[in-house]
Design an enzyme around this catalytic site. Structure first.
Site, PDB file in Angstrom:
ATOM      1  N   ARG A 105       0.843  -1.207   0.000  1.00  0.00           N
ATOM      2  CA  ARG A 105       0.000   0.000   0.000  1.00  0.00           C
ATOM      3  C   ARG A 105       0.869   1.243   0.000  1.00  0.00           C
ATOM      4  NH1 ARG A 105      -2.928   3.978   2.849  1.00  0.00           N
ATOM      5  NH2 ARG A 105      -5.075   4.141   2.093  1.00  0.00           N
ATOM      6  N   CYS A 106       1.942   1.246   0.801  1.00  0.00           N
ATOM      7  CA  CYS A 106       2.833   2.403   0.850  1.00  0.00           C
ATOM      8  C   CYS A 106       3.449   2.698  -0.515  1.00  0.00           C
ATOM      9  CB  CYS A 106       3.957   2.164   1.857  1.00  0.00           C
ATOM     10  SG  CYS A 106       3.437   2.106   3.582  1.00  0.00           S
ATOM     11  N   MET A 107       3.696   1.654  -1.291  1.00  0.00           N
ATOM     12  CA  MET A 107       4.389   1.815  -2.575  1.00  0.00           C
ATOM     13  C   MET A 107       3.454   2.185  -3.724  1.00  0.00           C
ATOM     14  SD  MET A 107       7.309  -1.139  -2.753  1.00  0.00           S
ATOM     15  CE  MET A 107       6.129  -2.494  -2.891  1.00  0.00           C
TER      16      MET A 107
END
Length: 417
Positions: A406-408
């Site tokens: 999700r962060c990426m």
């Protein structure tokens, strides 16, 4: 979709997503600079790129169009003829001391003819040995003292090594964007890239901004979860101030573009200030209509505030809700029975280890179909047993940056559920 943006949930079938392929910025990480640049370790670039390429390939296999941040910025600068303006602002935020050094760096950057290569270099940073710095004919005290103090590093302009976590500099909400003012100076430079995309790119320049990078208070995209078209969840965290949420609510409910904003309810979750709970998406992420992955440490009674539009001009109503995460999410989603799936299967050692590697930070490409890191085997086994369809991403090096799938990723378009 006049501006090409459309995100009303965390789980609707993913159609377009913005990524950044790790580049030479990771080669400009040294042990002495890690803490300042918000890294715990130095990823092996060649392997990190191979893992990231596999991540992009897996997304494409699901029918997702992958957009690259660096390419979008280059297209925006070329379309609007705004490279000179961008360069001046990038230099102003680079931390460079002295007119002579700044002039030398500008000359070097201007010599890079290809705009995409220029953007890559802005992200990669600049070492002292890459350019011929003029011998100082005259200096200010600040420049002389600064030169001595900065002698511990060979970096002339810091890299932006966190750029492959595209979730944080901006967040797409509905048909608009939160262009963030980030917690650290190191990462706030990344938001400059978003500024030019959403101001100058032919496909995205008409996007309304619900928040601006020059706002007084800091906020980051990892704290923003689209619950549905009308409901937003935001973490009050180490990286997002309560005052930023006040400003965001004011903009969404009463700002110049309020008529374009569909959000009616904002749930602000007051989460502990710690590395494990850096953002709301390290605490929980939605993976299906009725399922969330969670960090076990967030169980128990939470302090949550519900913000809604008031009756009089400029008024924002705030209601305090103290309840369990399960009940709060049932209220926010309108789903009768929410299931919370614990990172590490609830085992405290496995949970701590796999949370460190973002075991609960997942990216849904459709309801019940999620991208996870390969290394979080205990959590992944639990998710399999719960009936989730897992898209497993290799993660030996990418995970060293302390951010998950999700962060990426920053979705630009999702289908409605």
């Amino acid at each position: 979709m006049a501006n090409g943006l459309y995100v009303h949930s965390e789980i609707g079938p993913l159609k377009k997503v913005c990524l950044h392929r790790p580049g030479e910025e990771l080669l400009n990480l040294t042990p002495d600079d890690l803490e300042r640049l918000l890294f715990d370790d130095i990823p092996f670039l060649e392997v990190a790129q191979a893992e990231h390429d596999k991540f992009a390939e897996l997304l494409r296999e699901q029918g997702v169009e992958v957009l690259y941040l660096e390419k979008l910025v280059a297209e925006a600068l070329d379309a609007a003829g705004s490279r000179e303006e961008f360069t001046q602002q990038w230099l102003a935020e680079s931390g460079l001391k002295g007119k002579e050094a700044r002039a030398a760096v500008k000359e070097y950057m201007d010599s890079i003819e290809d705009t995409k290569a220029f953007v890559d270099k802005c992200i990669a940073g600049l070492r002292e040995n890459e350019i011929d710095l003029p011998v100082r004919s005259s200096s200010t005290l600040s420049e002389l003292v600064g030169a001595d103090q900065d002698g511990e590093t060979d970096l002339l302009v810091d890299p932006m090594p966190n750029t492959y976590f595209t979730r944080d500099p901006f967040a797409v909400v509905g048909r608009g964007v939160n262009l963030n003012h980030m917690f650290s100076v190191t990462r706030n430079r990344e938001t400059l890239l978003g500024k030019y995309i959403f101001r100058d790119h032919p496909e995205y320049k008409d996007a309304p901004l619900w928040y601006r990078r020059d706002s007084a208070f800091h906020t980051e995209g990892g704290d923003v979860l689209n619950i549905n078209a009308h409901t937003l969840a935001i973490g009050i965290s180490q990286r997002t101030q309560a005052a930023a949420i006040d400003a965001l609510a004011q903009n969404m409910f009463w700002g110049d573009n309020a008529e374009k904003c569909e959000i009616t309810d904002i749930y602000a979750f007051n989460i502990p200030v710690s590395r494990a709970f850096m953002h709301l998406d390290t605490v929980f992420t939605q993976i299906d209509v009725d399922k969330f992955t969670i960090h076990p440490g967030i169980m128990g009674t939470l302090q949550v505030f519900r913000l809604t539009k008031g009756a009089t001009e400029g008024e924002v109503k705030i209601e305090e809700l103290n309840d369990t995460l399960e009940h709060i999410l049932e209220k926010a989603t309108g789903v009768d029975a929410i299931k919370l799936i614990k990172c590490g299967g609830g085992d405290p050692v496995a949970a701590a280890r796999e949370q460190w590697n973002d075991g609960s930070n997942t990216l849904a490409v459709a309801p019940g179909k999620i991208c996870v890191y390969q290394r979080n085997s205990v959590t992944n086994d639990v998710l399999y047993k719960e009936g989730l369809d897992l898209i497993v991403v290799p993660s030996a090096e990418l995970s060293r940056g302390r951010g998950g799938p999700r962060c990426m990723s920053m979705p630009f378009e999702r289908e409605d559920i």
